[in-house]
Design a protein around this motif. Sequence first.
Motif, mmCIF file in Angstrom:
data_model
loop_
_atom_site.group_PDB
_atom_site.id
_atom_site.type_symbol
_atom_site.label_atom_id
_atom_site.label_comp_id
_atom_site.label_asym_id
_atom_site.label_seq_id
_atom_site.Cartn_x
_atom_site.Cartn_y
_atom_site.Cartn_z
ATOM 1 N N MET A 62 0.871 -1.176 0.000
ATOM 2 C CA MET A 62 0.000 0.000 0.000
ATOM 3 C C MET A 62 0.905 1.222 0.000
ATOM 4 N N GLU A 63 0.893 1.932 -1.105
ATOM 5 C CA GLU A 63 1.715 3.135 -1.247
ATOM 6 C C GLU A 63 0.796 4.317 -1.522
ATOM 7 N N TYR A 64 0.890 5.301 -0.664
ATOM 8 C CA TYR A 64 0.081 6.508 -0.808
ATOM 9 C C TYR A 64 0.984 7.596 -1.387
ATOM 10 N N HIS A 65 0.610 8.116 -2.554
ATOM 11 C CA HIS A 65 1.452 9.099 -3.241
ATOM 12 C C HIS A 65 1.036 10.532 -2.951
ATOM 13 N N ARG A 66 -0.263 10.745 -2.743
ATOM 14 C CA ARG A 66 -0.758 12.095 -2.473
ATOM 15 C C ARG A 66 -2.156 11.980 -1.890
ATOM 16 N N ILE A 67 -2.415 12.742 -0.847
ATOM 17 C CA ILE A 67 -3.765 12.805 -0.270
ATOM 18 C C ILE A 67 -4.117 14.273 -0.097
ATOM 19 N N GLU A 68 -5.120 14.692 -0.813
ATOM 20 C CA GLU A 68 -5.605 16.073 -0.713
ATOM 21 C C GLU A 68 -6.955 16.061 -0.008
ATOM 22 N N THR A 69 -7.022 16.734 1.121
ATOM 23 C CA THR A 69 -8.295 16.847 1.833
ATOM 24 C C THR A 69 -9.070 18.006 1.229
ATOM 25 N N VAL A 70 -10.204 17.683 0.627
ATOM 26 C CA VAL A 70 -11.042 18.675 -0.044
ATOM 27 C C VAL A 70 -11.960 19.368 0.956
ATOM 28 N N ILE A 93 -2.756 0.376 -4.218
ATOM 29 C CA ILE A 93 -3.226 -0.562 -3.205
ATOM 30 C C ILE A 93 -3.266 -1.950 -3.829
ATOM 31 N N TRP A 94 -2.447 -2.826 -3.290
ATOM 32 C CA TRP A 94 -2.362 -4.204 -3.776
ATOM 33 C C TRP A 94 -2.211 -4.268 -5.294
ATOM 34 N N GLY A 95 -1.363 -3.384 -5.841
ATOM 35 C CA GLY A 95 -1.028 -3.416 -7.260
ATOM 36 C C GLY A 95 -1.882 -2.549 -8.166
ATOM 37 N N SER A 96 -2.950 -1.946 -7.663
ATOM 38 C CA SER A 96 -3.811 -1.088 -8.483
ATOM 39 C C SER A 96 -3.609 0.362 -8.068
#
Length: 125
Positions: A62-70, A93-96
């Motif tokens: 699980m790799e999170y690249h960017r999270i923008e809170t709107v 997430i799991w390859g997707s």
Amino acid sequence: MTDESANALAAKALHDAMCDAMVNGDVAELDSILAEEFTLTHMTGYVQSKAEWLEAIDAGQMEYHRIETVEATFNSEGTVPGLTARTLTDAMIWGSRATWRLTLRSWFEPHGEEWAVARTVASTW
């Protein structure tokens, strides 16, 4: 500042810290701000324990690249404060990999004199 205002600020700060730690892959920081019994319910309905989630992040599943809170809304109804945040989450997430429009509903519990994230439920918006 009222207790509710202070709780709202603390909840938003924890949400921001959680998102930053997710993007940075900082499992130590996540471990420090999540309650021991923390669970993450994914948009698929899968309920993941804290240990399993942190292990998946650490292993690169699980790799999170960017999270923008709107948008983020504090909720103090009931006995447990909560925060509902609409985010744009770019993650693999799991390859997707995709950018998901996620609503993250988090609830908090006391942790000493601070708060910890007790549970988060993700769904789409």
